[in-house]
Write an enzyme that holds these catalytic residues in place. Structure first.
Site, PDB file in Angstrom:
ATOM      1  N   ASP A 162     -66.282 100.164  47.716  1.00  0.00           N
ATOM      2  CA  ASP A 162     -67.105  99.569  46.659  1.00  0.00           C
ATOM      3  C   ASP A 162     -66.566  98.222  46.186  1.00  0.00           C
ATOM      4  OD1 ASP A 162     -69.001 101.635  46.748  1.00  0.00           O
ATOM      5  OD2 ASP A 162     -67.764 102.892  45.455  1.00  0.00           O
ATOM      6  N   SER A 180     -65.677 111.627  52.540  1.00  0.00           N
ATOM      7  CA  SER A 180     -64.811 110.668  53.257  1.00  0.00           C
ATOM      8  C   SER A 180     -63.603 111.374  53.860  1.00  0.00           C
ATOM      9  CB  SER A 180     -64.370 109.536  52.326  1.00  0.00           C
ATOM     10  OG  SER A 180     -63.936 110.050  51.088  1.00  0.00           O
ATOM     11  N   HIS A 198     -63.823 103.868  39.155  1.00  0.00           N
ATOM     12  CA  HIS A 198     -64.239 102.489  39.397  1.00  0.00           C
ATOM     13  C   HIS A 198     -64.245 101.637  38.122  1.00  0.00           C
ATOM     14  CE1 HIS A 198     -64.885 103.875  43.322  1.00  0.00           C
ATOM     15  NE2 HIS A 198     -66.009 103.241  43.629  1.00  0.00           N
TER      16      HIS A 198
HETATM   17  C1  LIG Z   1     -66.496 107.671  44.051  1.00  0.00           C
HETATM   18  S1  LIG Z   1     -65.857 109.295  43.913  1.00  0.00           S
HETATM   19  C2  LIG Z   1     -65.090 109.549  45.491  1.00  0.00           C
HETATM   20  C3  LIG Z   1     -66.102 109.683  46.587  1.00  0.00           C
HETATM   21  C4  LIG Z   1     -65.575 110.247  47.882  1.00  0.00           C
HETATM   22  N1  LIG Z   1     -64.524 109.422  48.465  1.00  0.00           N
HETATM   23  C5  LIG Z   1     -66.704 110.487  48.872  1.00  0.00           C
HETATM   24  O1  LIG Z   1     -66.548 110.183  50.064  1.00  0.00           O
HETATM   25  O2  LIG Z   1     -67.756 110.974  48.472  1.00  0.00           O
HETATM   26  C6  LIG Z   1     -64.484 109.051  42.833  1.00  0.00           C
HETATM   27  C7  LIG Z   1     -63.625 110.274  42.578  1.00  0.00           C
HETATM   28  O3  LIG Z   1     -62.438 109.820  41.909  1.00  0.00           O
HETATM   29  C8  LIG Z   1     -62.016 110.800  40.995  1.00  0.00           C
HETATM   30  N2  LIG Z   1     -61.212 110.152  39.978  1.00  0.00           N
HETATM   31  C9  LIG Z   1     -61.591 109.185  39.102  1.00  0.00           C
HETATM   32  N3  LIG Z   1     -60.570 108.812  38.318  1.00  0.00           N
HETATM   33  C10 LIG Z   1     -59.501 109.561  38.700  1.00  0.00           C
HETATM   34  C11 LIG Z   1     -58.139 109.648  38.255  1.00  0.00           C
HETATM   35  N4  LIG Z   1     -57.684 108.865  37.272  1.00  0.00           N
HETATM   36  N5  LIG Z   1     -57.326 110.546  38.853  1.00  0.00           N
HETATM   37  C12 LIG Z   1     -57.789 111.350  39.855  1.00  0.00           C
HETATM   38  N6  LIG Z   1     -59.064 111.304  40.330  1.00  0.00           N
HETATM   39  C13 LIG Z   1     -59.904 110.418  39.749  1.00  0.00           C
HETATM   40  C14 LIG Z   1     -63.289 111.418  40.460  1.00  0.00           C
HETATM   41  O4  LIG Z   1     -63.049 112.725  39.980  1.00  0.00           O
HETATM   42  C15 LIG Z   1     -64.229 111.348  41.671  1.00  0.00           C
HETATM   43  O5  LIG Z   1     -64.291 112.577  42.350  1.00  0.00           O
END
Ligand SMILES: C[S@@+](CC[C@H](N)C(=O)[O-])C[C@H]1O[C@@H](n2cnc3c(N)ncnc32)[C@H](O)[C@@H]1O
Length: 218
Positions: A169, A51, A143
């Site tokens: 999402d 993204s 999420h």
């Molecule tokens: C759904 S993925 C993001 C997908 C991305 N936007 C894409 O286009 O493929 C969610 C990301 O959020 C990060 N994440 C989850 N909880 C987090 C937190 N509390 N602080 C920082 N990053 C976090 C994860 O490491 C993961 O890489």
């Protein structure tokens, strides 16, 4: 200037690992094009930069900066045994996920290192120190209930007047997917009275800040 993704960058976005369908990426790119001249864009949830390439493409076209926040250790649903686990992004020595290397490669290959700035750390920690109004905030981090609640509380008030809050999402029907982005980000943003929905593509919802200014608590 056209509002479609430049074809070279679209190829890079397609090639990057991640969770951003092309039609939703096109909407992200379009709203970033609209807003980047007003201030920086911030994304929560970088993963491997898919993204961020859509957002960075807009910055290459109109100028400006995209910050993207992630601890690069994966969300709950990315861990071993869960649906979205990918063994190619596990650090073999630490036995922990590490998507930072893939992200850096993807952004370098796309030629977007000037435009896209990685902020590596816990979203709550970075948010606690953040003070800059945002022209566009894109929330696509953890999420689960706790991270979704924390991302709304920590970040949404930094959207400037007229700026956008994009949430990924968002599934109003539980049969389509998990609830926290819908219940703990999307609904509270609308209930605050500060945001009005302006666009929807797939599970991507775009709200515009129509009341208050950056920094005002919601
Ligand atoms: C759904 S993925 C993001 C997908 C991305 N936007 C894409 O286009 O493929 C969610 C990301 O959020 C990060 N994440 C989850 N909880 C987090 C937190 N509390 N602080 C920082 N990053 C976090 C994860 O490491 C993961 O890489």
């Amino acid at each position: 200037m056209t509002d479609t993704m430049p074809s070279d960058l679209l190829d890079h976005a397609r090639a990057a690992k991640g969770f951003m369908p092309e039609d939703e990426g096109a909407l992200l790119h379009r709203i970033a094009l609209e807003r980047l001249t007003h201030g920086p864009v911030l994304e929560v949830g970088t993963y491997c930069g898919k993204s961020a390439i859509y957002l960075g493409a807009a910055a290459r076209q109109v100028g400006g900066t995209v910050f993207t926040v992630d601890h690069h250790r994966g969300s709950e649903e990315n861990q071993a045994g869960w649906e979205h686990h990918d063994t190619s992004v596990v650090d073999p020595e630490l036995g922990l996920m590490d998507t930072l290397g893939q992200f850096r490669k993807n952004i370098a290959r796309a030629g977007l290192e000037e435009q896209v700035v990685a902020v590596v750390g816990q979203s709550t920690t970075v948010a606690a120190h953040w003070r800059t109004p945002l022209s566009l905030l894109f929330i696509d981090g953890g999420h689960g209930e706790e991270p979704a609640r924390a991302d709304f509380a920590g970040w949404a008030h930094w959207v400037e007047a007229g700026g956008y809050l994009a949430i990924h999402d968002v599934f109003p029907d539980p049969a389509d997917g998990g609830r926290p982005p819908y219940e703990l980000i999307y609904l509270p943003a609308l209930a605050s009275g500060a945001f009005t929905e302006v666009a929807v593509t797939g599970s991507l919802r775009v709200l515009q800040r129509t009341q208050g200014s950056a920094g005002d608590r919601l």
